[in-house]
Design a protein around this motif. Structure first.
Motif, PDB file in Angstrom:
ATOM      1  N   LEU A  51     -12.680   0.519   7.880  1.00 38.34           N
ATOM      2  CA  LEU A  51     -13.689   1.541   8.150  1.00 38.34           C
ATOM      3  C   LEU A  51     -13.331   2.865   7.488  1.00 38.34           C
ATOM      4  N   ARG A  52     -12.062   3.225   7.523  1.00 34.41           N
ATOM      5  CA  ARG A  52     -11.635   4.512   6.952  1.00 34.41           C
ATOM      6  C   ARG A  52     -11.804   4.538   5.444  1.00 34.41           C
ATOM      7  N   PHE A  53     -11.486   3.434   4.768  1.00 30.31           N
ATOM      8  CA  PHE A  53     -11.435   3.475   3.307  1.00 30.31           C
ATOM      9  C   PHE A  53     -12.589   2.758   2.609  1.00 30.31           C
ATOM     10  N   THR A  54     -13.374   1.969   3.344  1.00 32.15           N
ATOM     11  CA  THR A  54     -14.530   1.319   2.704  1.00 32.15           C
ATOM     12  C   THR A  54     -15.829   1.585   3.444  1.00 32.15           C
ATOM     13  N   GLY A  55     -15.750   2.092   4.672  1.00 29.64           N
ATOM     14  CA  GLY A  55     -16.953   2.380   5.441  1.00 29.64           C
ATOM     15  C   GLY A  55     -17.517   1.194   6.199  1.00 29.64           C
ATOM     16  N   GLY A  56     -16.878   0.045   6.132  1.00 29.60           N
ATOM     17  CA  GLY A  56     -17.388  -1.135   6.832  1.00 29.60           C
ATOM     18  C   GLY A  56     -16.374  -2.259   6.833  1.00 29.60           C
ATOM     19  N   SER A  57     -16.691  -3.308   7.569  1.00 27.98           N
ATOM     20  CA  SER A  57     -15.793  -4.462   7.687  1.00 27.98           C
ATOM     21  C   SER A  57     -16.545  -5.739   7.366  1.00 27.98           C
ATOM     22  N   PRO A  58     -16.015  -6.599   6.491  1.00 29.10           N
ATOM     23  CA  PRO A  58     -16.673  -7.881   6.217  1.00 29.10           C
ATOM     24  C   PRO A  58     -16.647  -8.810   7.423  1.00 29.10           C
ATOM     25  N   PHE A  59     -15.820  -8.485   8.427  1.00 28.91           N
ATOM     26  CA  PHE A  59     -15.749  -9.276   9.652  1.00 28.91           C
ATOM     27  C   PHE A  59     -16.670  -8.731  10.745  1.00 28.91           C
ATOM     28  N   GLY A  60     -17.417  -7.647  10.442  1.00 21.49           N
ATOM     29  CA  GLY A  60     -18.152  -6.985  11.498  1.00 21.49           C
ATOM     30  C   GLY A  60     -17.189  -6.283  12.438  1.00 21.49           C
TER      31      GLY A  60
ATOM     32  N   GLU B  77      -3.434   2.228  -3.946  1.00 21.08           N
ATOM     33  CA  GLU B  77      -4.241   3.161  -3.177  1.00 21.08           C
ATOM     34  C   GLU B  77      -5.001   2.371  -2.110  1.00 21.08           C
ATOM     35  N   PRO B  78      -4.948   2.797  -0.847  1.00 24.55           N
ATOM     36  CA  PRO B  78      -5.642   2.042   0.198  1.00 24.55           C
ATOM     37  C   PRO B  78      -7.125   1.818  -0.085  1.00 24.55           C
ATOM     38  N   SER B  79      -7.815   2.814  -0.612  1.00 21.61           N
ATOM     39  CA  SER B  79      -9.253   2.644  -0.873  1.00 21.61           C
ATOM     40  C   SER B  79      -9.499   1.536  -1.888  1.00 21.61           C
ATOM     41  N   THR B  80      -8.659   1.456  -2.910  1.00 25.53           N
ATOM     42  CA  THR B  80      -8.800   0.401  -3.917  1.00 25.53           C
ATOM     43  C   THR B  80      -8.475  -0.963  -3.325  1.00 25.53           C
ATOM     44  N   ALA B  81      -7.341  -1.060  -2.632  1.00 25.39           N
ATOM     45  CA  ALA B  81      -6.903  -2.341  -2.080  1.00 25.39           C
ATOM     46  C   ALA B  81      -7.883  -2.873  -1.042  1.00 25.39           C
TER      47      ALA B  81
ATOM     48  N   LEU C  48       0.807  -1.214   0.000  1.00 30.87           N
ATOM     49  CA  LEU C  48       0.000   0.000   0.000  1.00 30.87           C
ATOM     50  C   LEU C  48       0.844   1.271   0.000  1.00 30.87           C
ATOM     51  N   ARG C  49       0.264   2.290  -0.601  1.00 25.23           N
ATOM     52  CA  ARG C  49       0.851   3.626  -0.520  1.00 25.23           C
ATOM     53  C   ARG C  49       0.677   4.150   0.907  1.00 25.23           C
ATOM     54  N   PRO C  50       1.741   4.669   1.530  1.00 28.90           N
ATOM     55  CA  PRO C  50       1.598   5.233   2.874  1.00 28.90           C
ATOM     56  C   PRO C  50       0.605   6.388   2.900  1.00 28.90           C
ATOM     57  N   ILE C  51      -0.064   6.560   4.041  1.00 27.62           N
ATOM     58  CA  ILE C  51      -1.095   7.602   4.150  1.00 27.62           C
ATOM     59  C   ILE C  51      -0.601   8.821   4.919  1.00 27.62           C
ATOM     60  N   SER C  52       0.625   8.792   5.420  1.00 26.81           N
ATOM     61  CA  SER C  52       1.179   9.960   6.098  1.00 26.81           C
ATOM     62  C   SER C  52       2.675  10.003   5.845  1.00 26.81           C
ATOM     63  N   GLU C  53       3.275  11.117   6.210  1.00 29.45           N
ATOM     64  CA  GLU C  53       4.717  11.256   6.042  1.00 29.45           C
ATOM     65  C   GLU C  53       5.493  10.702   7.231  1.00 29.45           C
ATOM     66  N   ASP C  54       4.804  10.407   8.306  1.00 29.88           N
ATOM     67  CA  ASP C  54       5.473   9.922   9.510  1.00 29.88           C
ATOM     68  C   ASP C  54       5.717   8.419   9.427  1.00 29.88           C
ATOM     69  N   PHE C  55       6.852   7.975   9.926  1.00 27.88           N
ATOM     70  CA  PHE C  55       7.123   6.544  10.027  1.00 27.88           C
ATOM     71  C   PHE C  55       8.210   6.302  11.059  1.00 27.88           C
ATOM     72  N   ASN C  56       8.209   5.107  11.600  1.00 33.84           N
ATOM     73  CA  ASN C  56       9.217   4.679  12.558  1.00 33.84           C
ATOM     74  C   ASN C  56      10.215   3.800  11.814  1.00 33.84           C
ATOM     75  N   PRO C  57      11.463   4.218  11.707  1.00 31.73           N
ATOM     76  CA  PRO C  57      12.441   3.442  10.928  1.00 31.73           C
ATOM     77  C   PRO C  57      12.587   1.996  11.400  1.00 31.73           C
ATOM     78  N   GLU C  58      12.505   1.767  12.704  1.00 36.21           N
ATOM     79  CA  GLU C  58      12.645   0.398  13.208  1.00 36.21           C
ATOM     80  C   GLU C  58      11.462  -0.458  12.788  1.00 36.21           C
ATOM     81  N   ALA C  59      10.255   0.104  12.841  1.00 35.38           N
ATOM     82  CA  ALA C  59       9.072  -0.651  12.410  1.00 35.38           C
ATOM     83  C   ALA C  59       9.140  -0.926  10.912  1.00 35.38           C
TER      84      ALA C  59
END
Length: 203
Positions: A132-141, A92-96, A64-75
């Motif tokens: 929830l952020r990119f599709t509005g719901g979860s197939p797992f509930g 794109e997260p919404s597509t994926a 996925l394309r990152p959604i922010s400029e922040d990141f932890n190098p160790e992670a």
């Protein structure tokens, strides 16, 4: 008819889907899910029967394309992924996430999908937030999540904090390497899920 019998009859079979997430920080939003993989582990019927599936037969993977400029190098280093490449080429997260939701609905037709992870808390936090952020719901509930670490602790009658994979009986452990590639690890974890669900501790 007893209450447990009514409950079992009302419930449909569960399909366990192993999901592994790689991220560049500890929480979604400020940080990004940079890849995730999923593999169908098996089907659990209301009568208690569990049928394991080939974990390599039905899988899903996206970077996925990152959604922010922040990141932890160790992670970020855990996954070995190139963040600059993901910025240029990641999905794109919404597509994926829409594609993932459609895949979950397809493979779980006639069953109730359940995400499983070891431990599930980190992967579920990212996956559920992204869904929830990119599709509005979860197939797992909102609660279709199985933590394999807790499952082992309950079956082995151990405190959760005493549990680590190195404490598990050898026959439970997958015969696959843990590579920190999200799809590899989802497949490995699916094998662990099936082993745990079929396990009957001695005594």
């Amino acid at each position: 008819m007893s209450a447990p019998s009514r409950s079992r009859r009302a419930a449909g079979p569960s399909l366990y889907i192993s999901v592994d997430v790689e991220a560049d920080g500890p929480i979604p939003g400020p940080y990004s899910m940079i890849s995730f993989g999923a593999a169908v582990a098996g089907r659990h019927d209301p009568d208690g029967a569990y049928v394991p599936y080939d974990p390599e037969a039905r899988t899903f993977y996206r970077e996925l394309r990152p959604i922010s400029e922040d990141f932890n190098p160790e992670a970020l280093a855990v996954s070995g992924l190139d963040r600059a490449r993901l910025v240029r080429e990641g999905a794109e997260p919404s597509t994926a996430l829409r594609e993932f939701s459609a895949w979950v609905r397809e493979v779980s037709a006639g069953t109730q999908p359940v995400m499983c992870g070891y431990p599930a808390s980190y992967d579920w936090t990212f996956l559920y937030w992204y869904l929830l952020r990119f599709t509005g719901g979860s197939p797992f509930g909102h609660s279709g999540c199985l933590d394999l670490k807790s499952l082992y602790a309950a079956k082995a009658n151990l405190p959760l904090r005493a549990v680590a994979k190195r404490t598990m009986p050898r026959e439970l452990l997958p015969g696959r390497p843990h590579t920190h590639h999200a799809l590899d690890d989802a497949v490995e974890q699916a094998e662990l899920c099936s082993n745990l669900l079929r396990w009957r501790p001695r005594g």
